[in-house]
Scaffold this motif. Structure first.
Motif, PDB file in Angstrom:
ATOM      1  N   TYR A  58       0.831  -1.211   0.000  1.00 14.68           N
ATOM      2  CA  TYR A  58       0.000   0.000   0.000  1.00 14.68           C
ATOM      3  C   TYR A  58       0.870   1.268   0.000  1.00 14.68           C
ATOM      4  O   TYR A  58       0.592   2.228  -0.718  1.00 14.68           O
ATOM      5  CB  TYR A  58      -0.933  -0.026   1.217  1.00 14.68           C
ATOM      6  CG  TYR A  58      -1.589   1.290   1.512  1.00 14.68           C
ATOM      7  CD1 TYR A  58      -2.576   1.793   0.660  1.00 14.68           C
ATOM      8  CD2 TYR A  58      -1.215   2.043   2.625  1.00 14.68           C
ATOM      9  CE1 TYR A  58      -3.172   3.024   0.924  1.00 14.68           C
ATOM     10  CE2 TYR A  58      -1.800   3.265   2.888  1.00 14.68           C
ATOM     11  CZ  TYR A  58      -2.778   3.750   2.036  1.00 14.68           C
ATOM     12  OH  TYR A  58      -3.355   4.963   2.286  1.00 14.68           O
ATOM     13  N   SER A 110      -7.034  -4.846   1.980  1.00 20.85           N
ATOM     14  CA  SER A 110      -7.385  -5.521   0.721  1.00 20.85           C
ATOM     15  C   SER A 110      -7.724  -4.443  -0.311  1.00 20.85           C
ATOM     16  O   SER A 110      -8.046  -3.299   0.048  1.00 20.85           O
ATOM     17  CB  SER A 110      -8.587  -6.443   0.924  1.00 20.85           C
ATOM     18  OG  SER A 110      -9.748  -5.657   1.132  1.00 20.85           O
ATOM     19  N   THR A 111      -7.667  -4.819  -1.593  1.00 24.44           N
ATOM     20  CA  THR A 111      -7.949  -3.845  -2.649  1.00 24.44           C
ATOM     21  C   THR A 111      -9.336  -3.222  -2.467  1.00 24.44           C
ATOM     22  O   THR A 111      -9.506  -2.004  -2.576  1.00 24.44           O
ATOM     23  CB  THR A 111      -7.877  -4.552  -4.025  1.00 24.44           C
ATOM     24  OG1 THR A 111      -6.665  -5.288  -4.042  1.00 24.44           O
ATOM     25  CG2 THR A 111      -7.907  -3.582  -5.170  1.00 24.44           C
TER      26      THR A 111
END
Ligand SMILES: Cc1ncc(COP(=O)(O)O)c(C=O)c1O
Length: 357
Positions: A68, A263-264
């Motif tokens: 990230y 998470s995406t």
């Protein structure tokens, strides 16, 4: 000698960190090495593996945060909020009664409090107004006052002001500090800055061994309750912090919630909330700027707005009496009669605007 070896408290050089069961040996199999229970007997305990001590550092979490933040996993230390990272840095690098930290007031209060708790000196080089009246680093004075300073704390964007630190000046300052001290860039609110990846100092980590970037899941990610923050730095600094941090710093439910948040899908949801918050902030700034009592509405790139008012104490207590809590910032240097308003949901902001005069 690395910058961490050169600056760390001397006794740490010889210190072997506590070899906890999870740190020294983990993996598949039967775990009988940490005096844990084989399962959790209580019926309403939530989460997996609550009978086990958590990882010392979770590769899943640190890997997800590294991806990230655009850094390497070895450059990540996860801890109990960025407040713990502040405390760890001071405990690792400042010899009590001898070394100091530098702060640039007005700024986040915990740098000085953690330093005072550890017996480290606090050297304040206040921000100065630039040509536009924007409060910015006084880098010349900061460089002149580096004697005895091990850590320089810079809050970017600023809490409580809400503005950005000039990026060029910040980079030039980090370069000029060289190996004399570590420069800690606290990016608690970075997600609210437009083009936040480009705005972050994290992309400079490979260029500057003296740089540490602090991050948190407490603000844009909306996870203040799980206490998850990160120190991003080069491995020699991370190694020193790993010596000093508690054997099992992060509770397992926090590790799970933090990993899930990265998470995406959940990053996209965080970004949607950030966009919503920025729109509400801009609406509130427009509204409050028209109030005669708002003597100055400070520009904000964050999820809060600082406002100069005639009587901060009275405004804060009037709001509280009507069920809305805002923060008096008047105790901060140069911020007499200011209040700081965090941007809540649309409904909460509506209520605030009803309650304000
Ligand atoms: C600038 C800044 N840094 C660090 C923190 C600490 O955040 P946490 O310990 O929740 O990660 C805060 C919290 O308000 C903050 O405003």
């Amino acid at each position: 000698m690395s910058i961490a070896e050169q600056l760390q408290r001397q006794h740490l050089a010889a210190l072997t960190p506590y070899a906890s069961a999870r740190r020294s040996m983990s993996g598949d199999g039967i775990w009988l090495n940490a005096n844990e229970a084989p399962y959790t007997p209580s019926v309403d305990a939530q989460g997996d593996m609550l009978n086990r001590y958590p990882s010392f550092q979770s590769d899943r979490l640190n890997g997800a945060y590294a991806a990230y933040a655009g850094v390497a996993i070895e450059q990540v230390l996860s801890c109990r909020g960025s407040d713990e990272a502040i405390d760890l840095l001071i405990r690792s690098f400042c010899e009590p009664g001898r070394d100091g930290i530098m702060i640039t007031t007005p700024t986040y209060g915990m740098y000085a409090i953690s330093a005072q708790t550890q017996g480290a000196k606090v050297i304040d080089v206040p921000l100065v107004a630039d040509g536009d009246g924007d409060l910015q680093l006084n880098t010349k004075a900061m460089l002149a006052a580096l004697d005895g300073v091990k850590l320089v704390f810079i809050c970017q964007p600023s809490n409580p002001l809400g503005n950005r630190v000039d990026r060029k000046a910040l980079q030039a300052f980090i370069e000029a500090v060289g190996s004399r001290a570590l420069v800690i860039v606290d990016e608690a609110y970075i997600e609210f800055v437009d083009d936040s990846t480009q705005a972050s100092a994290a992309q400079w980590l490979n260029d500057y061994p003296q740089l540490v970037v602090l991050r948190t899941l407490s603000k844009a990610f909306g996870l203040a309750a799980i206490r998850c923050g990160f120190a991003l730095a080069n491995t020699d600094i991370i190694e020193v912090l790993r010596k000093v941090i508690a054997p099992y710093p992060m509770p397992q439910p926090s590790l799970q919630a933090a990993t899930a948040a990265l998470s995406t899908t959940n990053i996209a949801r965080m970004q949607a909330l950030v966009a919503e918050t920025k729109a509400l902030r801009d609406d509130f700034i427009q509204w409050v700027s028209r109030r005669p009592w708002a003597l100055k509405v400070w520009p904000s790139v964050t999820n809060f707005v600082l406002i100069s008012v005639p009587d901060a104490t009275q405004l804060v207590s009037n709001c509280a009496a009507n069920g809305v809590l805002i923060r008096n910032q008047s105790a901060q240097r140069g911020l007499n009669n200011t209040v700081r308003v965090s941007i809540g949901s649309a409904t909460e902001m509506q209520k605030l605007m009803e309650v304000l005069p």
